[in-house]
Design a protein around this motif. Structure first.
Motif, PDB file in Angstrom:
ATOM      1  N   ILE A 177      50.018  22.753 -83.249  1.00 44.99           N
ATOM      2  CA  ILE A 177      51.585  23.331 -83.286  1.00 44.99           C
ATOM      3  C   ILE A 177      51.006  24.785 -82.497  1.00 44.99           C
ATOM      4  N   THR A 178      49.765  24.657 -84.032  1.00 48.82           N
ATOM      5  CA  THR A 178      48.922  26.262 -83.450  1.00 48.82           C
ATOM      6  C   THR A 178      48.547  26.802 -82.196  1.00 48.82           C
ATOM      7  N   THR A 179      47.855  25.326 -81.451  1.00 45.19           N
ATOM      8  CA  THR A 179      46.739  25.909 -79.934  1.00 45.19           C
ATOM      9  C   THR A 179      48.462  25.753 -79.460  1.00 45.19           C
ATOM     10  N   LEU A 180      49.361  24.968 -79.781  1.00 45.66           N
ATOM     11  CA  LEU A 180      50.976  25.259 -78.598  1.00 45.66           C
ATOM     12  C   LEU A 180      51.303  26.508 -78.525  1.00 45.66           C
ATOM     13  N   THR A 181      51.052  27.008 -80.038  1.00 51.28           N
ATOM     14  CA  THR A 181      51.918  28.495 -80.324  1.00 51.28           C
ATOM     15  C   THR A 181      51.099  29.437 -79.375  1.00 51.28           C
TER      16      THR A 181
END
Length: 559
Positions: free
Chosen positions: A439-443
């Protein structure tokens, strides 16, 4: 001797003929010829420079003994009219000015202004020689005149249009008979503030008009003025709040609040209800949820039952505030540059009519946030009573306390509260730490791609609001979109079922899954299909139940 007579006659005719018309000249030379006797016709003809036959006609007219004609020519004399010489002229002209009724619908002047000059040129090109003046005469004979457009066509009319008019009229009479206030509200046209041209004219010395700017680009410092009017039907008084920020529902209701606190409360001390008539659209439209939410807060604050009756779509000109207040304001400041907010406020406040209209105006420098969203839960919590007749157009906000549902946006990297159960490792196929890292990477990737695309499309950096955000709350958070993608690609759940589960359309789900796929490719992450495939929401519920996942009640009972 005749030579001397001829010279004398020539001098006489040269002095006299410029003051005579054709017939009078003919009679004058005829009289001179008769007085000379034999040979007089020839002498007079040489002296006047005309044919002898013209002189003979003058003599014959004098000897006929006929009464004076009272005109230069006999009936039927002179050149024939163009329409008499050219019978096809009139039909050709009518075919040009009325191509859809009398002539070819593919008229050569179909897309050209039909001035008399253009009409004459086209007719001459068709072989009908005619001047622009003659074209104007023929058009007047046919009953034509220069006319502008008339704003009478309202477009598609709602079948209950007249019924709603009668309903509004009955409610207004009922409230006025009981001594309760009835007001008409609306936003006037926004005005650019500065030294710009304003339609109309004022008296000034000839050749000394007020000098204004040649272009009407808004001044970045002065901006625009947004007049919001409240017109009291019974008292014939107006209240105008001149805003400087945005025309929002909060600004509209704040204007009504100011009117009530300043004038309404004193004019109607025993009132327990208020009737508001408004247009169908704009900041006070019947579909605007924020308008209803703000009115509910006003009803609770004032203790009034606030009833709103909207005019049907496309009938805003029937709203009383338009022609009882706004039209007089426009006439009052015509021809006067609106150089400052002070000029606008004072010009509005100085508006009066011979029938007794008085207007109060105030400047509202408050900031009003745009993009405010009212959720279904917030709307359902309002003390809103819809009338039996067109509850969408007619409703009442009661002064009752109601539950304040928080509309704070969910964090973009977290799932919506009602979808959090879908984050279980059994459904996502990844433990919690791996889920958080993804999620952090995609955000990060999403924000970078989004800002790059928006900067390119807008041509500038985003205008950040006071709270640090740049726009409206997204319908689905990034976590929601990733969950939808996992349900579809990993578990095979159809997009139609996912859309029903998430409360959006299948089209929205399809777009969001496509966006997440692109982000996953950029992150180098691949979704591995699970051994078990789901076909319906019931299959999803069974899988969650087997894994011991607690499902919200509304999800359990949803079809």
């Amino acid at each position: 001797m005749l030579e001397g007579v001829e010279a004398a006659l020539a001098a006489k005719f040269e002095a006299l003929f410029p003051h005579l018309d054709e017939r009078q000249r003919r009679l004058a030379i005829g009289a001179e010829a008769r007085s000379l006797g034999h040979g007089g016709i020839r002498v007079v003809a040489r002296a006047a420079g005309v044919r002898e036959g013209t002189v003979s006609r003058g003599v014959a007219e004098l000897e006929s003994g006929a009464a004076p004609l009272g005109r230069a020519r006999r009936e039927g004399g002179g050149r024939k009219r163009a329409v008499e010489l050219d019978p096809g002229l009139r039909p050709a002209l009518l075919a040009l000015v009325e191509p859809d009724m009398r002539g070819d619908p593919m008229s050569p002047l179909r897309w050209t202004v039909k001035s008399t000059r253009h009409l004459a040129a086209e007719l001459t090109g068709q072989g009908h020689r005619i001047s622009a003046e003659t074209v104007a005469d023929l058009l007047r004979e046919e009953g034509f005149s220069l006319q502008g457009n008339a704003k009478t066509v309202e477009g598609r009319q709602h079948p209950d249009r007249d019924g709603q008019f009668r309903y509004i009229n009955e409610r207004a009479k009922e409230y006025q008979a009981a001594g309760d206030p009835v007001v008409s509200v609306d936003t006037k046209k926004k005005e650019v503030v500065g030294n710009y041209k304003n339609a109309g004219g004022e008296w000034h010395r000839k050749g000394e008009p007020v000098r204004v700017r040649t272009h009407d680009f808004p001044d970045p410092e002065l901006g625009k003025a947004i007049p919001y009017g409240i017109y009291d039907l019974a008292a014939d008084t107006g209240w105008v709040s001149v805003g400087t920020d945005h025309d929002t529902a909060a600004f509209a209701v704040e204007s009504i609040r100011r009117w009530w606190n300043s004038q309404g409360r004193g004019a109607y001390p025993h009132a327990r209800r208020l009737l508001v008539t408004a247009d169908a659209g704009g900041s006070n439209g019947y579909r605007t949820r924020a308008w209803k939410a703000e009115l509910a807060a006003l009803a609770l604050q004032t203790g009034l039952d606030i009833t709103v009756c909207h005019f049907p779509p496309g009938t805003s000109k029937w709203n009383k505030v338009e022609h009882r207040l706004f039209s007089h304001i426009t006439m009052n400041w015509r021809g006067r540059p609106l150089t400052s907010h002070e000029v606008i406020v004072n010009s509005i406040a100085a508006t009066t009519t011979r029938t007794g209209l008085t207007v109060h105006a105030e400047l509202d420098t408050g900031a009003y946030e745009t993009g405010v969203r009212i959720s279904d839960r917030q709307l359902d919590a309002l003390p809103l009573h819809r009338h039996e007749w067109h509850g969408d157009w007619n409703y009442t906000l009661r002064p009752e306390a109601y539950t304040q549902v928080s509309d704070a946006p969910d964090p973009f990297d977290q799932p919506s509260p009602d979808l959090a159960w879908l984050c279980h490792p059994t459904l996502t196929g990844m433990p919690a730490p791996e889920w958080e890292a993804l999620i952090t990477t995609l955000t990060t990737l999403h924000e970078s791609q989004r800002e790059t695309a928006l900067d390119k499309r807008r041509g500038h950096r985003p205008r950040v609001k006071g709270d640090g955000t740049t726009g409206r709350r997204p319908i689905l958070t990034l976590a929601d979109r990733l969950l939808a993608t996992l349900l579809h690609q990993r578990l095979g759940l159809p997009q139609v079922a996912i859309a029903r589960l998430f409360g959006v359309t299948p089209f929205t789900i399809n777009r969001r899954i496509r966006d997440i796929r692109q982000l996953l490719e950029a992150a180098g992450h691949t979704i591995q299909p699970a051994d078990q495939h789901l076909a319906t929401l019931d299959d999803l519920r069974c899988l969650a139940s087997t894994a011991g996942i607690t499902i919200p009640t509304e999800i359990k009972t949803a079809s």
